[in-house]
Motif scaffolding. Structure first.
Motif, PDB file in Angstrom:
ATOM      1  N   ARG A  34       8.702  -6.040   8.051  1.00 50.01           N
ATOM      2  CA  ARG A  34       7.295  -5.779   7.728  1.00 50.01           C
ATOM      3  C   ARG A  34       6.583  -7.107   7.497  1.00 50.01           C
ATOM      4  O   ARG A  34       7.119  -7.996   6.844  1.00 50.01           O
ATOM      5  CB  ARG A  34       7.190  -4.935   6.469  1.00 50.01           C
ATOM      6  CG  ARG A  34       7.668  -3.523   6.648  1.00 50.01           C
ATOM      7  CD  ARG A  34       7.643  -2.776   5.311  1.00 50.01           C
ATOM      8  NE  ARG A  34       8.014  -1.405   5.479  1.00 50.01           N
ATOM      9  CZ  ARG A  34       9.270  -0.958   5.420  1.00 50.01           C
ATOM     10  NH1 ARG A  34      10.263  -1.796   5.185  1.00 50.01           N
ATOM     11  NH2 ARG A  34       9.527   0.314   5.598  1.00 50.01           N
ATOM     12  N   GLN A  87      -3.922   5.415   5.178  1.00 57.61           N
ATOM     13  CA  GLN A  87      -2.884   6.440   5.177  1.00 57.61           C
ATOM     14  C   GLN A  87      -1.742   6.081   6.125  1.00 57.61           C
ATOM     15  O   GLN A  87      -0.568   6.286   5.801  1.00 57.61           O
ATOM     16  CB  GLN A  87      -3.480   7.796   5.559  1.00 57.61           C
ATOM     17  CG  GLN A  87      -4.381   8.374   4.499  1.00 57.61           C
ATOM     18  CD  GLN A  87      -5.093   9.636   4.961  1.00 57.61           C
ATOM     19  OE1 GLN A  87      -4.995  10.046   6.113  1.00 57.61           O
ATOM     20  NE2 GLN A  87      -5.829  10.258   4.042  1.00 57.61           N
ATOM     21  N   ASP A  90       0.302   3.319   4.521  1.00 56.67           N
ATOM     22  CA  ASP A  90       1.112   3.893   3.442  1.00 56.67           C
ATOM     23  C   ASP A  90       2.313   4.652   4.009  1.00 56.67           C
ATOM     24  O   ASP A  90       3.441   4.502   3.526  1.00 56.67           O
ATOM     25  CB  ASP A  90       0.282   4.829   2.572  1.00 56.67           C
ATOM     26  CG  ASP A  90      -0.693   4.102   1.661  1.00 56.67           C
ATOM     27  OD1 ASP A  90      -0.592   2.867   1.515  1.00 56.67           O
ATOM     28  OD2 ASP A  90      -1.584   4.789   1.096  1.00 56.67           O
ATOM     29  N   ARG A  91       2.067   5.477   5.042  1.00 58.98           N
ATOM     30  CA  ARG A  91       3.138   6.267   5.648  1.00 58.98           C
ATOM     31  C   ARG A  91       4.237   5.371   6.236  1.00 58.98           C
ATOM     32  O   ARG A  91       5.422   5.677   6.146  1.00 58.98           O
ATOM     33  CB  ARG A  91       2.556   7.159   6.757  1.00 58.98           C
ATOM     34  CG  ARG A  91       3.584   7.969   7.523  1.00 58.98           C
ATOM     35  CD  ARG A  91       2.954   8.912   8.540  1.00 58.98           C
ATOM     36  NE  ARG A  91       1.980   8.314   9.430  1.00 58.98           N
ATOM     37  CZ  ARG A  91       2.289   7.620  10.539  1.00 58.98           C
ATOM     38  NH1 ARG A  91       3.542   7.433  10.880  1.00 58.98           N
ATOM     39  NH2 ARG A  91       1.337   7.133  11.312  1.00 58.98           N
ATOM     40  N   LEU A  92       3.827   4.234   6.793  1.00 56.62           N
ATOM     41  CA  LEU A  92       4.790   3.317   7.421  1.00 56.62           C
ATOM     42  C   LEU A  92       5.402   2.320   6.430  1.00 56.62           C
ATOM     43  O   LEU A  92       6.278   1.546   6.787  1.00 56.62           O
ATOM     44  CB  LEU A  92       4.109   2.538   8.555  1.00 56.62           C
ATOM     45  CG  LEU A  92       3.599   3.382   9.716  1.00 56.62           C
ATOM     46  CD1 LEU A  92       2.778   2.530  10.665  1.00 56.62           C
ATOM     47  CD2 LEU A  92       4.769   4.039  10.445  1.00 56.62           C
ATOM     48  N   GLY A  93       4.912   2.353   5.193  1.00 56.63           N
ATOM     49  CA  GLY A  93       5.423   1.403   4.201  1.00 56.63           C
ATOM     50  C   GLY A  93       4.888  -0.002   4.400  1.00 56.63           C
ATOM     51  O   GLY A  93       5.498  -0.977   3.969  1.00 56.63           O
ATOM     52  N   LEU A  94       3.723  -0.107   5.054  1.00 58.34           N
ATOM     53  CA  LEU A  94       3.092  -1.409   5.294  1.00 58.34           C
ATOM     54  C   LEU A  94       2.034  -1.667   4.228  1.00 58.34           C
ATOM     55  O   LEU A  94       1.417  -0.735   3.726  1.00 58.34           O
ATOM     56  CB  LEU A  94       2.445  -1.441   6.676  1.00 58.34           C
ATOM     57  CG  LEU A  94       3.394  -1.341   7.860  1.00 58.34           C
ATOM     58  CD1 LEU A  94       2.621  -1.097   9.151  1.00 58.34           C
ATOM     59  CD2 LEU A  94       4.236  -2.600   7.975  1.00 58.34           C
ATOM     60  N   PRO A  95       1.790  -2.925   3.896  1.00 59.71           N
ATOM     61  CA  PRO A  95       0.750  -3.222   2.912  1.00 59.71           C
ATOM     62  C   PRO A  95      -0.639  -2.911   3.459  1.00 59.71           C
ATOM     63  O   PRO A  95      -0.857  -2.930   4.668  1.00 59.71           O
ATOM     64  CB  PRO A  95       0.903  -4.719   2.657  1.00 59.71           C
ATOM     65  CG  PRO A  95       1.796  -5.241   3.702  1.00 59.71           C
ATOM     66  CD  PRO A  95       2.483  -4.100   4.360  1.00 59.71           C
ATOM     67  N   THR A  96      -1.568  -2.637   2.559  1.00 57.06           N
ATOM     68  CA  THR A  96      -2.964  -2.431   2.917  1.00 57.06           C
ATOM     69  C   THR A  96      -3.760  -3.625   2.409  1.00 57.06           C
ATOM     70  O   THR A  96      -3.281  -4.358   1.549  1.00 57.06           O
ATOM     71  CB  THR A  96      -3.503  -1.128   2.293  1.00 57.06           C
ATOM     72  OG1 THR A  96      -3.354  -1.224   0.882  1.00 57.06           O
ATOM     73  CG2 THR A  96      -2.759   0.084   2.812  1.00 57.06           C
ATOM     74  N   SER A  99      -3.728  -4.345  -1.206  1.00 58.74           N
ATOM     75  CA  SER A  99      -2.442  -4.664  -1.838  1.00 58.74           C
ATOM     76  C   SER A  99      -2.032  -6.116  -1.644  1.00 58.74           C
ATOM     77  O   SER A  99      -1.080  -6.574  -2.244  1.00 58.74           O
ATOM     78  CB  SER A  99      -1.345  -3.742  -1.310  1.00 58.74           C
ATOM     79  OG  SER A  99      -1.090  -3.982   0.054  1.00 58.74           O
TER      80      SER A  99
END
Length: 117
Positions: A34, A87, A90-96, A99
């Motif tokens: 990631r 969304q 978040d679903r992929l576990g990636l930062p936004t 964050s």
């Protein structure tokens, strides 16, 4: 970041001469896992990498702070809403953007003053 056998390994940040920044995971000296690219133009990509290449689904936030796109292997495939981008990340576990301190266009000057961009 961390080093193993003289190569970047684990989590780390690299700042390029052109102003781009990569913040993410490394393996054997290459970006892998990631990661987030913050481009000098203000665009931000949250992606998965394999041996430094974008793979699978990711998200791009445009510098204007009003648009986003779904990425497939590093290439934009469709424009999506900011909510859908959040969304998906978040679903992929990636930062936004929120964050990792990405500044909106409105507060960019403030962020530059306090050093968060």
């Amino acid at each position: 970041g961390e080093w193993k056998a003289g190569k970047k390994e684990g989590r780390g940040v690299v700042r390029y001469a052109n102003g781009d920044v990569y913040d993410g995971e490394w393996k054997a000296g290459l970006p892998e896992g990631r990661g987030v690219y913050r481009y000098a133009n203000g665009d931000v990509d949250a992606v998965f990498l394999k041996q430094s290449l974008d793979v699978g689904e990711g998200v791009k936030w445009m510098a204007d702070g009003r648009r986003a796109a779904r990425l497939r292997d590093g290439k934009p495939v469709e424009e999506i809403s900011l909510e859908e981008a959040r969304q998906t990340a978040d679903r992929l576990g990636l930062p936004t953007p929120s964050s990792y301190g990405q500044c909106s266009r409105i507060n960019r000057c403030l962020c530059a003053l306090v050093g968060t961009r």
